[in-house]
Design a protein around this motif. Structure first.
Motif, PDB file in Angstrom:
ATOM      1  N   UNK A   1      18.422   7.668  73.734  1.00 46.32           N
ATOM      2  CA  UNK A   1      17.983   9.027  74.054  1.00 46.32           C
ATOM      3  C   UNK A   1      19.053  10.072  73.724  1.00 46.32           C
ATOM      4  N   UNK A   2      20.320   9.694  73.759  1.00 40.76           N
ATOM      5  CA  UNK A   2      21.419  10.635  73.563  1.00 40.76           C
ATOM      6  C   UNK A   2      22.054  10.575  72.176  1.00 40.76           C
ATOM      7  N   UNK A   3      21.713   9.580  71.384  1.00 34.99           N
ATOM      8  CA  UNK A   3      22.414   9.326  70.120  1.00 34.99           C
ATOM      9  C   UNK A   3      22.405  10.527  69.176  1.00 34.99           C
ATOM     10  N   UNK A   4      21.269  11.171  69.015  1.00 37.13           N
ATOM     11  CA  UNK A   4      21.190  12.318  68.106  1.00 37.13           C
ATOM     12  C   UNK A   4      22.020  13.483  68.589  1.00 37.13           C
ATOM     13  N   UNK A   5      21.947  13.777  69.879  1.00 38.29           N
ATOM     14  CA  UNK A   5      22.737  14.871  70.442  1.00 38.29           C
ATOM     15  C   UNK A   5      24.230  14.555  70.367  1.00 38.29           C
ATOM     16  N   UNK A   6      24.596  13.315  70.660  1.00 37.05           N
ATOM     17  CA  UNK A   6      25.999  12.906  70.561  1.00 37.05           C
ATOM     18  C   UNK A   6      26.504  13.076  69.130  1.00 37.05           C
ATOM     19  N   UNK A   7      25.697  12.657  68.162  1.00 33.67           N
ATOM     20  CA  UNK A   7      26.087  12.799  66.758  1.00 33.67           C
ATOM     21  C   UNK A   7      26.251  14.263  66.392  1.00 33.67           C
ATOM     22  N   UNK A   8      25.342  15.113  66.852  1.00 34.59           N
ATOM     23  CA  UNK A   8      25.423  16.545  66.567  1.00 34.59           C
ATOM     24  C   UNK A   8      26.706  17.140  67.138  1.00 34.59           C
ATOM     25  N   UNK A   9      27.028  16.799  68.369  1.00 37.09           N
ATOM     26  CA  UNK A   9      28.248  17.312  69.008  1.00 37.09           C
ATOM     27  C   UNK A   9      29.498  16.793  68.297  1.00 37.09           C
ATOM     28  N   UNK A  10      29.467  15.533  67.885  1.00 31.37           N
ATOM     29  CA  UNK A  10      30.621  14.969  67.181  1.00 31.37           C
ATOM     30  C   UNK A  10      30.782  15.583  65.791  1.00 31.37           C
ATOM     31  N   UNK A  11      29.681  16.017  65.153  1.00 36.36           N
ATOM     32  CA  UNK A  11      29.795  16.746  63.879  1.00 36.36           C
ATOM     33  C   UNK A  11      30.616  18.017  64.107  1.00 36.36           C
ATOM     34  N   UNK A  12      30.307  18.732  65.192  1.00 31.04           N
ATOM     35  CA  UNK A  12      31.062  19.948  65.507  1.00 31.04           C
ATOM     36  C   UNK A  12      32.543  19.631  65.728  1.00 31.04           C
ATOM     37  N   UNK A  13      32.814  18.533  66.394  1.00 27.36           N
ATOM     38  CA  UNK A  13      34.197  18.112  66.619  1.00 27.36           C
ATOM     39  C   UNK A  13      34.890  17.805  65.288  1.00 27.36           C
ATOM     40  N   UNK A  14      34.166  17.194  64.354  1.00 32.02           N
ATOM     41  CA  UNK A  14      34.736  16.872  63.043  1.00 32.02           C
ATOM     42  C   UNK A  14      34.970  18.133  62.200  1.00 32.02           C
ATOM     43  N   UNK A  15      34.163  19.156  62.396  1.00 31.33           N
ATOM     44  CA  UNK A  15      34.422  20.439  61.729  1.00 31.33           C
ATOM     45  C   UNK A  15      35.756  20.993  62.224  1.00 31.33           C
ATOM     46  N   UNK A  16      35.966  20.930  63.525  1.00 35.00           N
ATOM     47  CA  UNK A  16      37.249  21.374  64.083  1.00 35.00           C
ATOM     48  C   UNK A  16      38.409  20.531  63.598  1.00 35.00           C
ATOM     49  N   UNK A  17      38.205  19.227  63.505  1.00 30.74           N
ATOM     50  CA  UNK A  17      39.267  18.333  63.028  1.00 30.74           C
ATOM     51  C   UNK A  17      39.606  18.620  61.569  1.00 30.74           C
ATOM     52  N   UNK A  18      38.588  18.912  60.775  1.00 33.02           N
ATOM     53  CA  UNK A  18      38.827  19.251  59.369  1.00 33.02           C
ATOM     54  C   UNK A  18      39.638  20.536  59.271  1.00 33.02           C
ATOM     55  N   UNK A  19      39.261  21.522  60.049  1.00 32.95           N
ATOM     56  CA  UNK A  19      40.005  22.784  60.065  1.00 32.95           C
ATOM     57  C   UNK A  19      41.447  22.589  60.499  1.00 32.95           C
TER      58      UNK A  19
END
Length: 140
Positions: free
Chosen positions: A83-101
C-alpha cells in the motif's frame, strides 16, 4: 483498466500486470529497499565515518545526517509495504533530487550519477504504482 462506481465516486483500479512484471517490480523494490536500509540509512544513523565526513563537508550539521538516515530507512521499509510502496518511491525520488544537488553543488565529488540512477529506478516504481499513490492520498 477497470472502473467501479461507489456512492457517486469513481475508483480507478490499478492496471493488471503480468506475473513476470509483478515479480520484476517486487525484485526492484526489494533491491532498492535493501540499498536504502542497509546500504545508506543505517550507516548514517550509526555514524559511519564516511557518512559523518560527507555531512561535515556539506556544512549542514550532523542532525541532517540523522534525519536523512531515518527518511531513507522509512522509505526503504515503505518500499516493502504494498500500500505504501508507490508513495515511498515518490518520496525517495525527492530525496535523490536533493542528493544529486548536494553532490553537484556542495560536495563536488564524481558520484553525482549514483543518486540519478537510483532516482530513475525509484521513478519507475512510483510510475508503475501511481494508481495506488492516488488511492492512498485520496484516502481509499
Amino acid at each position: 483498466m477497470t472502473t467501479a462506481t461507489t456512492r457517486s465516486e469513481t475508483v480507478t483500479a490499478a492496471p493488471a500486470r503480468s506475473r513476470g512484471a509483478t515479480a520484476g517490480l517486487w525484485t526492484l523494490q526489494v533491491v532498492l529497499a535493501l540499498a536504502f536500509v542497509g546500504g545508506s540509512g543505517l550507516p548514517k544513523l550509526v555514524g559511519e565515518s564516511y557518512a559523518v565526513q560527507v555531512f561535515e563537508d556539506l556544512g549542514a550539521g550532523q542532525w541532517l545526517r540523522v534525519v536523512i538516515g531515518l527518511l531513507e530507512i522509512a522509505g526503504g521499509i515503505g518500499l516493502l509495504v504494498p500500500r505504501l510502496a508507490g508513495l515511498a518511491a515518490t518520496c525517495l525520488v525527492a530525496l535523490m533530487v536533493g542528493a544529486t544537488g548536494a553532490q553537484l553543488f556542495f560536495l563536488h565529488e564524481g558520484f553525482w550519477y549514483t543518486p540519478v540512477i537510483i532516482g530513475a529506478l525509484l521513478a519507475v516504481v512510483a510510475w508503475v504504482r501511481r494508481a495506488e499513490v492516488v488511492a492512498l492520498v485520496a484516502g481509499r
